[in-house]
Design an enzyme around this catalytic site. Structure first.
Site, PDB file in Angstrom:
ATOM      1  CG  ASP A 128       5.880   3.838   1.557  1.00  0.00           C
ATOM      2  OD1 ASP A 128       5.859   4.582   2.553  1.00  0.00           O
ATOM      3  OD2 ASP A 128       4.892   3.659   0.819  1.00  0.00           O
ATOM      4  CE  LYS A 157      -0.244   6.963   6.371  1.00  0.00           C
ATOM      5  NZ  LYS A 157      -1.475   7.654   5.938  1.00  0.00           N
ATOM      6  CG  PHE A 199      -1.865   1.221   1.147  1.00  0.00           C
ATOM      7  CD1 PHE A 199      -3.029   1.156   0.397  1.00  0.00           C
ATOM      8  CD2 PHE A 199      -1.552   2.414   1.775  1.00  0.00           C
ATOM      9  CE1 PHE A 199      -3.873   2.262   0.285  1.00  0.00           C
ATOM     10  CE2 PHE A 199      -2.388   3.527   1.672  1.00  0.00           C
ATOM     11  CZ  PHE A 199      -3.553   3.444   0.929  1.00  0.00           C
TER      12      PHE A 199
END
Length: 404
Positions: free
Chosen positions: A230, A259, A145
């Site tokens: 990531d 984030k 993801f």
């Protein structure tokens, strides 16, 4: 009746009436928050064990971050990158130092950081590695993801994320996560990067075998391929280290961050790499109007300074041990598996008992917020500011839910 006086049902209906249904949120309407706790429109308090999918690593309204935002709001919020502003240099310098890299390229969302990483890897492949024009490929993992842009969903293996969004962007090879042999077989002379999550968050906090990331690093070095990590969910203290890669003794060629970098206040993302990688970009070849804006930089610089103390990494490691010990004690009592690292856990509930959604709804009724994924799996990712007592409380509420 008390139920007739509650504001939540009407607020949920109103939100549903005026929005596209691309999410299926729990029926809670939050109006205020502080630390690890949120309060809904009816005054009910909940322990937040999702923390905005790690965007709120430092809790809601961390005073240092809020102060930085307030101060910057009174001075300057946006210039675009057409000009330089006085918050930019500190942010880029201090984030580069935290990452151990030469350069930083600020963006806004995590998906933008991933897209930037893909573009940079391809350009590096053509200009530095010598891959023929239009032939670059990037190897990715099943269960990934990395975001929801059209390019990113092109290499997703989640049909909910991918279906009906074609035609799909070519140039990606998908291999099983954690399988070094499959990865080695997919890399060829035109491979420019291996793009991986060190721990797969959306898939259910899946931790690969201990030799996997070191093996990826060695393979990329031997084949002259960029290792792009990531760390948008796994990084910035979540796993008990600044980066999840650290815990395997691995340094990637490129970090993708987001984030928590915005402190739960503004969207901030970044790509960090050395000059021989990020240096392939020239003016006009990539950019973002809001990327690296003054407000974002002011907040994110304070995030980097909080992490530079090491306090939050230590909290995540120490309290994570307590969390995982408590959760492992529920295996055989409604849980069939527990995975994760630091203050990050994926829990597989016995599907004969209930779905992940049902478990989250019952936890919500007991004042704890979490989120399901993939059927009977739920994820816990509380703020790194959570206390030992609050962890015990969350585990106790989960135990009560599983016990029926």
């Amino acid at each position: 009746m008390i139920e007739d006086m509650l504001r939540t049902p009407a607020a949920v209906q109103d939100a549903e009436r005026h929005t596209a249904h691309n999410y299926h949120p729990l029926p809670v309407v939050i109006s205020s928050a502080e630390g690890a706790w949120v309060t809904d429109v009816d005054g009910r308090r909940y322990l937040d064990c999702l923390a905005g999918y790690s965007a709120l690593n430092f809790g809601h309204r961390h005073p240092t971050l809020i102060a930085a935002a307030h101060a910057q709001l009174d001075r300057l919020t946006l210039t675009s990158r057409a000009f330089v502003h006085d918050q930019f240099a500190d942010f880029c310098r201090e984030l580069a130092a935290l990452c151990g890299k030469d350069l930083v390229l600020p963006m806004n969302t995590g998906a933008e950081a991933v897209e930037t990483g893909i573009k940079v890897a391809r350009k590096w492949g053509y200009q530095v590695k010598g891959v023929p024009a239009g032939q670059a490929n990037i190897v990715v993992a099943e269960g990934n993801f990395h975001g929801r842009t059209t390019t990113i969903v092109s290499f997703s293996t989640d049909e909910d994320a991918r279906a009906d969004f074609g035609p799909y962007t070519p140039g990606f090879r998908v291999v099983p996560y954690g399988d070094l042999a499959a990865l080695a077989g997919a890399v060829d002379e035109h491979t420019v990067a291996v793009l991986l999550e060190p721990i797969q968050g959306e898939q259910g906090v899946v931790v690969p075998p201990s030799d996997y990331l070191p093996g990826v690093r060695q393979l990329c070095t031997e084949r002259n391929v960029l290792f792009v990590a990531d760390e948008i969910q796994s990084g910035l203290g979540r796993t008990g280290a600044t980066f999840a890669c650290e815990q395997e003794g691995v340094v990637p060629d490129m970090y993708l961050l987001g984030k928590a970098l915005g402190g739960g206040i503004v969207p901030v993302s970044a790509v960090a790499a050395d000059a021989d990688v990020l240096g392939v970009l020239r003016p006009g070849q990539h950019g973002s109007t809001f990327g690296g804006n003054p407000l974002a930089c002011a907040v994110a610089t304070e995030v980097v300074r909080l992490l530079a103390t090491g306090e939050f990494q230590r909290r995540s490691a120490e309290l994570g041990e307590r969390l995982h010990a408590g959760l492992r004690g529920l295996i055989g009592k409604g849980l069939v598996a527990v995975r994760g690292r630091g203050l990050w856990a994926g829990l597989d509930i016995d599907p004969a008992l209930m779905s992940g959604r049902a478990a989250c709804e019952r936890l919500m009724a007991r004042g704890v917020l979490a989120k399901d994924t993939h059927g009977s799996t739920i994820r816990l990712a509380p703020p790194l500011t959570i206390t030992a007592e609050e962890i015990d409380h969350a585990v106790a509420q989960l135990a009560a839910v599983l016990a029926g």
